[in-house]
Write a protein that holds these residues in place. Sequence first.
Motif, PDB file in Angstrom:
ATOM      1  N   ARG A 161       0.839  -1.207   0.000  1.00  0.00           N
ATOM      2  CA  ARG A 161       0.000   0.000   0.000  1.00  0.00           C
ATOM      3  C   ARG A 161       0.871   1.252   0.000  1.00  0.00           C
ATOM      4  O   ARG A 161       0.587   2.224  -0.703  1.00  0.00           O
ATOM      5  CB  ARG A 161      -0.908  -0.010   1.215  1.00  0.00           C
ATOM      6  CG  ARG A 161      -1.838   1.173   1.233  1.00  0.00           C
ATOM      7  CD  ARG A 161      -2.847   1.066   2.343  1.00  0.00           C
ATOM      8  NE  ARG A 161      -3.712   2.218   2.301  1.00  0.00           N
ATOM      9  CZ  ARG A 161      -4.243   2.778   3.338  1.00  0.00           C
ATOM     10  NH1 ARG A 161      -4.030   2.278   4.538  1.00  0.00           N
ATOM     11  NH2 ARG A 161      -5.022   3.825   3.221  1.00  0.00           N
ATOM     12  N   HIS A 162       1.931   1.227   0.765  1.00  0.00           N
ATOM     13  CA  HIS A 162       2.860   2.369   0.828  1.00  0.00           C
ATOM     14  C   HIS A 162       3.498   2.606  -0.541  1.00  0.00           C
ATOM     15  O   HIS A 162       3.599   3.747  -0.981  1.00  0.00           O
ATOM     16  CB  HIS A 162       3.935   2.105   1.886  1.00  0.00           C
ATOM     17  CG  HIS A 162       4.914   3.215   2.032  1.00  0.00           C
ATOM     18  ND1 HIS A 162       4.566   4.435   2.572  1.00  0.00           N
ATOM     19  CD2 HIS A 162       6.219   3.293   1.683  1.00  0.00           C
ATOM     20  CE1 HIS A 162       5.638   5.217   2.541  1.00  0.00           C
ATOM     21  NE2 HIS A 162       6.651   4.546   2.020  1.00  0.00           N
ATOM     22  N   GLY A 163       3.897   1.552  -1.208  1.00  0.00           N
ATOM     23  CA  GLY A 163       4.485   1.668  -2.548  1.00  0.00           C
ATOM     24  C   GLY A 163       3.491   2.227  -3.556  1.00  0.00           C
ATOM     25  O   GLY A 163       3.843   3.025  -4.419  1.00  0.00           O
TER      26      GLY A 163
ATOM     27  N   VAL B 249       3.205  10.024  -9.918  1.00  0.00           N
ATOM     28  CA  VAL B 249       2.434  10.260 -11.143  1.00  0.00           C
ATOM     29  C   VAL B 249       1.660  11.577 -11.032  1.00  0.00           C
ATOM     30  O   VAL B 249       1.615  12.371 -11.976  1.00  0.00           O
ATOM     31  CB  VAL B 249       1.495   9.077 -11.444  1.00  0.00           C
ATOM     32  CG1 VAL B 249       0.519   9.408 -12.565  1.00  0.00           C
ATOM     33  CG2 VAL B 249       2.309   7.836 -11.799  1.00  0.00           C
ATOM     34  N   GLY B 250       1.080  11.831  -9.890  1.00  0.00           N
ATOM     35  CA  GLY B 250       0.360  13.088  -9.671  1.00  0.00           C
ATOM     36  C   GLY B 250       1.280  14.293  -9.800  1.00  0.00           C
ATOM     37  O   GLY B 250       0.901  15.312 -10.381  1.00  0.00           O
ATOM     38  N   GLY B 251       2.480  14.176  -9.287  1.00  0.00           N
ATOM     39  CA  GLY B 251       3.465  15.261  -9.401  1.00  0.00           C
ATOM     40  C   GLY B 251       3.868  15.514 -10.836  1.00  0.00           C
ATOM     41  O   GLY B 251       4.000  16.669 -11.260  1.00  0.00           O
ATOM     42  N   VAL B 252       4.061  14.455 -11.600  1.00  0.00           N
ATOM     43  CA  VAL B 252       4.414  14.600 -13.014  1.00  0.00           C
ATOM     44  C   VAL B 252       3.277  15.271 -13.784  1.00  0.00           C
ATOM     45  O   VAL B 252       3.498  16.194 -14.571  1.00  0.00           O
ATOM     46  CB  VAL B 252       4.775  13.226 -13.637  1.00  0.00           C
ATOM     47  CG1 VAL B 252       4.879  13.323 -15.146  1.00  0.00           C
ATOM     48  CG2 VAL B 252       6.073  12.702 -13.050  1.00  0.00           C
ATOM     49  N   VAL B 253       2.057  14.830 -13.533  1.00  0.00           N
ATOM     50  CA  VAL B 253       0.894  15.418 -14.214  1.00  0.00           C
ATOM     51  C   VAL B 253       0.758  16.898 -13.846  1.00  0.00           C
ATOM     52  O   VAL B 253       0.538  17.750 -14.715  1.00  0.00           O
ATOM     53  CB  VAL B 253      -0.394  14.631 -13.879  1.00  0.00           C
ATOM     54  CG1 VAL B 253      -1.638  15.374 -14.344  1.00  0.00           C
ATOM     55  CG2 VAL B 253      -0.337  13.245 -14.500  1.00  0.00           C
ATOM     56  N   ALA B 254       0.909  17.227 -12.572  1.00  0.00           N
ATOM     57  CA  ALA B 254       0.813  18.627 -12.137  1.00  0.00           C
ATOM     58  C   ALA B 254       1.918  19.459 -12.779  1.00  0.00           C
ATOM     59  O   ALA B 254       1.681  20.587 -13.228  1.00  0.00           O
ATOM     60  CB  ALA B 254       0.895  18.712 -10.619  1.00  0.00           C
ATOM     61  N   GLY B 255       3.125  18.916 -12.854  1.00  0.00           N
ATOM     62  CA  GLY B 255       4.234  19.631 -13.488  1.00  0.00           C
ATOM     63  C   GLY B 255       3.980  19.895 -14.956  1.00  0.00           C
ATOM     64  O   GLY B 255       4.257  20.981 -15.466  1.00  0.00           O
ATOM     65  N   LEU B 256       3.443  18.903 -15.654  1.00  0.00           N
ATOM     66  CA  LEU B 256       3.131  19.090 -17.078  1.00  0.00           C
ATOM     67  C   LEU B 256       2.026  20.132 -17.268  1.00  0.00           C
ATOM     68  O   LEU B 256       2.079  20.932 -18.207  1.00  0.00           O
ATOM     69  CB  LEU B 256       2.710  17.760 -17.703  1.00  0.00           C
ATOM     70  CG  LEU B 256       3.837  16.757 -17.915  1.00  0.00           C
ATOM     71  CD1 LEU B 256       3.263  15.412 -18.360  1.00  0.00           C
ATOM     72  CD2 LEU B 256       4.842  17.268 -18.918  1.00  0.00           C
ATOM     73  N   LEU B 257       1.065  20.140 -16.384  1.00  0.00           N
ATOM     74  CA  LEU B 257      -0.013  21.118 -16.469  1.00  0.00           C
ATOM     75  C   LEU B 257       0.520  22.536 -16.250  1.00  0.00           C
ATOM     76  O   LEU B 257       0.195  23.452 -17.009  1.00  0.00           O
ATOM     77  CB  LEU B 257      -1.098  20.792 -15.445  1.00  0.00           C
ATOM     78  CG  LEU B 257      -2.300  21.729 -15.406  1.00  0.00           C
ATOM     79  CD1 LEU B 257      -3.053  21.679 -16.734  1.00  0.00           C
ATOM     80  CD2 LEU B 257      -3.215  21.351 -14.269  1.00  0.00           C
ATOM     81  N   VAL B 258       1.343  22.709 -15.240  1.00  0.00           N
ATOM     82  CA  VAL B 258       1.934  24.031 -14.967  1.00  0.00           C
ATOM     83  C   VAL B 258       2.803  24.469 -16.133  1.00  0.00           C
ATOM     84  O   VAL B 258       2.756  25.624 -16.568  1.00  0.00           O
ATOM     85  CB  VAL B 258       2.735  24.010 -13.645  1.00  0.00           C
ATOM     86  CG1 VAL B 258       3.572  25.260 -13.485  1.00  0.00           C
ATOM     87  CG2 VAL B 258       1.791  23.842 -12.465  1.00  0.00           C
ATOM     88  N   TRP B 259       3.610  23.568 -16.677  1.00  0.00           N
ATOM     89  CA  TRP B 259       4.469  23.886 -17.818  1.00  0.00           C
ATOM     90  C   TRP B 259       3.629  24.311 -19.019  1.00  0.00           C
ATOM     91  O   TRP B 259       3.948  25.296 -19.691  1.00  0.00           O
ATOM     92  CB  TRP B 259       5.333  22.678 -18.178  1.00  0.00           C
ATOM     93  CG  TRP B 259       6.224  22.928 -19.343  1.00  0.00           C
ATOM     94  CD1 TRP B 259       7.436  23.562 -19.337  1.00  0.00           C
ATOM     95  CD2 TRP B 259       5.984  22.550 -20.702  1.00  0.00           C
ATOM     96  NE1 TRP B 259       7.942  23.606 -20.601  1.00  0.00           N
ATOM     97  CE2 TRP B 259       7.087  22.996 -21.458  1.00  0.00           C
ATOM     98  CE3 TRP B 259       4.951  21.877 -21.340  1.00  0.00           C
ATOM     99  CZ2 TRP B 259       7.171  22.792 -22.826  1.00  0.00           C
ATOM    100  CZ3 TRP B 259       5.037  21.682 -22.701  1.00  0.00           C
ATOM    101  CH2 TRP B 259       6.137  22.131 -23.429  1.00  0.00           C
TER     102      TRP B 259
ATOM    103  N   VAL C   4       3.171   5.966  -2.958  1.00  0.00           N
ATOM    104  CA  VAL C   4       4.343   6.661  -3.479  1.00  0.00           C
ATOM    105  C   VAL C   4       4.246   6.784  -5.003  1.00  0.00           C
ATOM    106  O   VAL C   4       4.488   7.846  -5.571  1.00  0.00           O
ATOM    107  CB  VAL C   4       5.649   5.943  -3.065  1.00  0.00           C
ATOM    108  CG1 VAL C   4       6.848   6.501  -3.808  1.00  0.00           C
ATOM    109  CG2 VAL C   4       5.853   6.057  -1.558  1.00  0.00           C
ATOM    110  N   ALA C   5       3.858   5.705  -5.658  1.00  0.00           N
ATOM    111  CA  ALA C   5       3.720   5.731  -7.117  1.00  0.00           C
ATOM    112  C   ALA C   5       2.633   6.716  -7.544  1.00  0.00           C
ATOM    113  O   ALA C   5       2.806   7.485  -8.498  1.00  0.00           O
ATOM    114  CB  ALA C   5       3.404   4.334  -7.646  1.00  0.00           C
ATOM    115  N   ALA C   6       1.509   6.720  -6.846  1.00  0.00           N
ATOM    116  CA  ALA C   6       0.417   7.647  -7.172  1.00  0.00           C
ATOM    117  C   ALA C   6       0.864   9.090  -6.956  1.00  0.00           C
ATOM    118  O   ALA C   6       0.543   9.977  -7.754  1.00  0.00           O
ATOM    119  CB  ALA C   6      -0.811   7.339  -6.334  1.00  0.00           C
ATOM    120  N   GLY C   7       1.618   9.330  -5.902  1.00  0.00           N
ATOM    121  CA  GLY C   7       2.141  10.671  -5.643  1.00  0.00           C
ATOM    122  C   GLY C   7       3.096  11.121  -6.726  1.00  0.00           C
ATOM    123  O   GLY C   7       3.065  12.271  -7.169  1.00  0.00           O
TER     124      GLY C   7
END
Length: 90
Positions: free
Chosen positions: A4-6, A14-24, A9-12
């Motif tokens: 569950r912890h893994g 992926v969420g960070g990458v998506v947020a970064g692409l949106l901001v960019w 972490v993976a969801a976090g």
Amino acid sequence: MRARHGGLVAAGFVGGVVAGLLVWSMQMNRSRRDLFSRNPIKRFAALGYLGGHPGIETVRLLTEYVRWESQPLLRKRAQKLLHRVQEHLV
């Protein structure tokens, strides 16, 4: 528990990458709009931003901008920036 912890972490990640692409994407759209603004200060600032983000889209934008810009100082800055970005991509 460990699986569950893994997953979290993976969801976090992926969420960070998506947020970064949106901001960019939003920043590129703002720079594109400001690059062709009536305000020369906004155009100058947009050139500065684009200089830090070399890529094919930046080359396309700068090529279009150089043809459009009527102020010699800004056009010359854009031409130098365009050459620097093109060299970076080669």
